[in-house]
Write a protein that holds these residues in place. Structure first.
Motif, PDB file in Angstrom:
ATOM      1  N   SER A  43       3.102   2.272 -15.074  1.00  0.00           N
ATOM      2  CA  SER A  43       2.137   3.156 -14.428  1.00  0.00           C
ATOM      3  C   SER A  43       2.094   2.913 -12.922  1.00  0.00           C
ATOM      4  O   SER A  43       2.070   3.865 -12.127  1.00  0.00           O
ATOM      5  CB  SER A  43       0.750   2.940 -15.027  1.00  0.00           C
ATOM      6  OG  SER A  43      -0.213   3.683 -14.339  1.00  0.00           O
ATOM      7  N   MET A  44       2.099   1.642 -12.515  1.00  0.00           N
ATOM      8  CA  MET A  44       2.066   1.311 -11.094  1.00  0.00           C
ATOM      9  C   MET A  44       3.321   1.824 -10.389  1.00  0.00           C
ATOM     10  O   MET A  44       3.248   2.364  -9.289  1.00  0.00           O
ATOM     11  CB  MET A  44       1.955  -0.201 -10.908  1.00  0.00           C
ATOM     12  CG  MET A  44       1.892  -0.631  -9.457  1.00  0.00           C
ATOM     13  SD  MET A  44       1.878  -2.409  -9.244  1.00  0.00           S
ATOM     14  CE  MET A  44       3.493  -2.843  -9.843  1.00  0.00           C
ATOM     15  N   THR A  45       4.474   1.688 -11.038  1.00  0.00           N
ATOM     16  CA  THR A  45       5.725   2.162 -10.442  1.00  0.00           C
ATOM     17  C   THR A  45       5.682   3.668 -10.242  1.00  0.00           C
ATOM     18  O   THR A  45       6.095   4.178  -9.194  1.00  0.00           O
ATOM     19  CB  THR A  45       6.923   1.778 -11.334  1.00  0.00           C
ATOM     20  OG1 THR A  45       6.917   0.364 -11.513  1.00  0.00           O
ATOM     21  CG2 THR A  45       8.226   2.212 -10.724  1.00  0.00           C
ATOM     22  N   ARG A  46       5.180   4.396 -11.215  1.00  0.00           N
ATOM     23  CA  ARG A  46       5.056   5.858 -11.081  1.00  0.00           C
ATOM     24  C   ARG A  46       4.150   6.239  -9.919  1.00  0.00           C
ATOM     25  O   ARG A  46       4.461   7.144  -9.141  1.00  0.00           O
ATOM     26  CB  ARG A  46       4.504   6.463 -12.364  1.00  0.00           C
ATOM     27  CG  ARG A  46       5.495   6.509 -13.480  1.00  0.00           C
ATOM     28  CD  ARG A  46       4.872   7.153 -14.696  1.00  0.00           C
ATOM     29  NE  ARG A  46       5.776   7.107 -15.829  1.00  0.00           N
ATOM     30  CZ  ARG A  46       5.417   7.368 -17.061  1.00  0.00           C
ATOM     31  NH1 ARG A  46       4.162   7.711 -17.327  1.00  0.00           N
ATOM     32  NH2 ARG A  46       6.287   7.306 -18.041  1.00  0.00           N
ATOM     33  N   ARG A  47       3.026   5.549  -9.803  1.00  0.00           N
ATOM     34  CA  ARG A  47       2.083   5.871  -8.729  1.00  0.00           C
ATOM     35  C   ARG A  47       2.668   5.562  -7.351  1.00  0.00           C
ATOM     36  O   ARG A  47       2.480   6.324  -6.405  1.00  0.00           O
ATOM     37  CB  ARG A  47       0.773   5.116  -8.925  1.00  0.00           C
ATOM     38  CG  ARG A  47      -0.011   5.627 -10.117  1.00  0.00           C
ATOM     39  CD  ARG A  47      -1.257   4.788 -10.349  1.00  0.00           C
ATOM     40  NE  ARG A  47      -1.900   5.146 -11.583  1.00  0.00           N
ATOM     41  CZ  ARG A  47      -2.810   6.112 -11.693  1.00  0.00           C
ATOM     42  NH1 ARG A  47      -3.175   6.790 -10.636  1.00  0.00           N
ATOM     43  NH2 ARG A  47      -3.348   6.385 -12.860  1.00  0.00           N
ATOM     44  N   ILE A  48       3.373   4.457  -7.237  1.00  0.00           N
ATOM     45  CA  ILE A  48       3.991   4.103  -5.952  1.00  0.00           C
ATOM     46  C   ILE A  48       5.042   5.130  -5.577  1.00  0.00           C
ATOM     47  O   ILE A  48       5.130   5.563  -4.431  1.00  0.00           O
ATOM     48  CB  ILE A  48       4.581   2.685  -6.010  1.00  0.00           C
ATOM     49  CG1 ILE A  48       3.447   1.659  -6.046  1.00  0.00           C
ATOM     50  CG2 ILE A  48       5.493   2.418  -4.823  1.00  0.00           C
ATOM     51  CD1 ILE A  48       3.904   0.244  -6.277  1.00  0.00           C
ATOM     52  N   ARG A  49       5.869   5.543  -6.548  1.00  0.00           N
ATOM     53  CA  ARG A  49       6.874   6.570  -6.276  1.00  0.00           C
ATOM     54  C   ARG A  49       6.218   7.866  -5.835  1.00  0.00           C
ATOM     55  O   ARG A  49       6.693   8.553  -4.920  1.00  0.00           O
ATOM     56  CB  ARG A  49       7.724   6.831  -7.515  1.00  0.00           C
ATOM     57  CG  ARG A  49       8.751   5.792  -7.757  1.00  0.00           C
ATOM     58  CD  ARG A  49       9.604   6.175  -8.926  1.00  0.00           C
ATOM     59  NE  ARG A  49      10.510   5.098  -9.274  1.00  0.00           N
ATOM     60  CZ  ARG A  49      11.042   4.926 -10.454  1.00  0.00           C
ATOM     61  NH1 ARG A  49      10.763   5.775 -11.433  1.00  0.00           N
ATOM     62  NH2 ARG A  49      11.843   3.918 -10.698  1.00  0.00           N
ATOM     63  N   ARG A  50       5.128   8.245  -6.490  1.00  0.00           N
ATOM     64  CA  ARG A  50       4.429   9.487  -6.155  1.00  0.00           C
ATOM     65  C   ARG A  50       3.888   9.435  -4.731  1.00  0.00           C
ATOM     66  O   ARG A  50       4.004  10.402  -3.972  1.00  0.00           O
ATOM     67  CB  ARG A  50       3.296   9.712  -7.152  1.00  0.00           C
ATOM     68  CG  ARG A  50       2.693  11.086  -7.086  1.00  0.00           C
ATOM     69  CD  ARG A  50       1.634  11.288  -8.144  1.00  0.00           C
ATOM     70  NE  ARG A  50       2.167  11.036  -9.467  1.00  0.00           N
ATOM     71  CZ  ARG A  50       1.466  10.521 -10.468  1.00  0.00           C
ATOM     72  NH1 ARG A  50       0.198  10.202 -10.289  1.00  0.00           N
ATOM     73  NH2 ARG A  50       2.012  10.326 -11.646  1.00  0.00           N
ATOM     74  N   VAL A  51       3.305   8.297  -4.342  1.00  0.00           N
ATOM     75  CA  VAL A  51       2.760   8.156  -2.990  1.00  0.00           C
ATOM     76  C   VAL A  51       3.885   8.213  -1.963  1.00  0.00           C
ATOM     77  O   VAL A  51       3.762   8.874  -0.933  1.00  0.00           O
ATOM     78  CB  VAL A  51       1.964   6.834  -2.869  1.00  0.00           C
ATOM     79  CG1 VAL A  51       1.653   6.501  -1.422  1.00  0.00           C
ATOM     80  CG2 VAL A  51       0.684   6.926  -3.673  1.00  0.00           C
ATOM     81  N   ARG A  54       5.107  11.822  -1.655  1.00  0.00           N
ATOM     82  CA  ARG A  54       4.162  12.657  -0.906  1.00  0.00           C
ATOM     83  C   ARG A  54       4.221  12.350   0.585  1.00  0.00           C
ATOM     84  O   ARG A  54       4.154  13.254   1.420  1.00  0.00           O
ATOM     85  CB  ARG A  54       2.744  12.456  -1.425  1.00  0.00           C
ATOM     86  CG  ARG A  54       2.507  13.117  -2.749  1.00  0.00           C
ATOM     87  CD  ARG A  54       1.095  12.899  -3.229  1.00  0.00           C
ATOM     88  NE  ARG A  54       0.910  13.508  -4.538  1.00  0.00           N
ATOM     89  CZ  ARG A  54      -0.146  13.320  -5.293  1.00  0.00           C
ATOM     90  NH1 ARG A  54      -1.114  12.523  -4.887  1.00  0.00           N
ATOM     91  NH2 ARG A  54      -0.244  13.903  -6.467  1.00  0.00           N
TER      92      ARG A  54
END
Length: 90
Positions: A43-51, A54
């Motif tokens: 989950s953390m990896t997905r969020r970091i990639r998303r940020v 963006r």
């Protein structure tokens, strides 16, 4: 109940301290913790990639608008004032 003493470890007769294991409950709790940590890492990896995506998209969009002569004014593009405390947060 037997009292602890030099020869009595509080174990059943015939058992030694190296034969005692945590059992199924210990295994289940360890497995649960491992699965939870792996899911949190994903989950953390997905969020970091998303940020990062963006931020990259925002930067490329601002660059393309600067080249075309249009300027987008947002509060986030201004540099922060040194020593200033943001409003609404603690």
């Amino acid at each position: 109940m037997p009292t602890p003493g030099p020869g009595n470890d509080g174990l059943r007769p015939g058992l030694s301290a190296d034969q005692v294991t945590p059992g199924f409950l210990g295994f289940a709790m360890t497995a649960f913790m491992v699965i939870a940590v792996v899911l949190l890492m994903v989950s953390m990896t997905r969020r970091i990639r998303r940020v990062r995506y963006r931020a990259q998209f925002s930067t490329s969009e601002q660059d393309s608008q600067a080249v075309s002569g249009n300027r987008v004014v947002t509060g986030a593009s201004e540099p922060p004032i040194s020593g200033a405390v943001p409003h609404g947060g603690s």
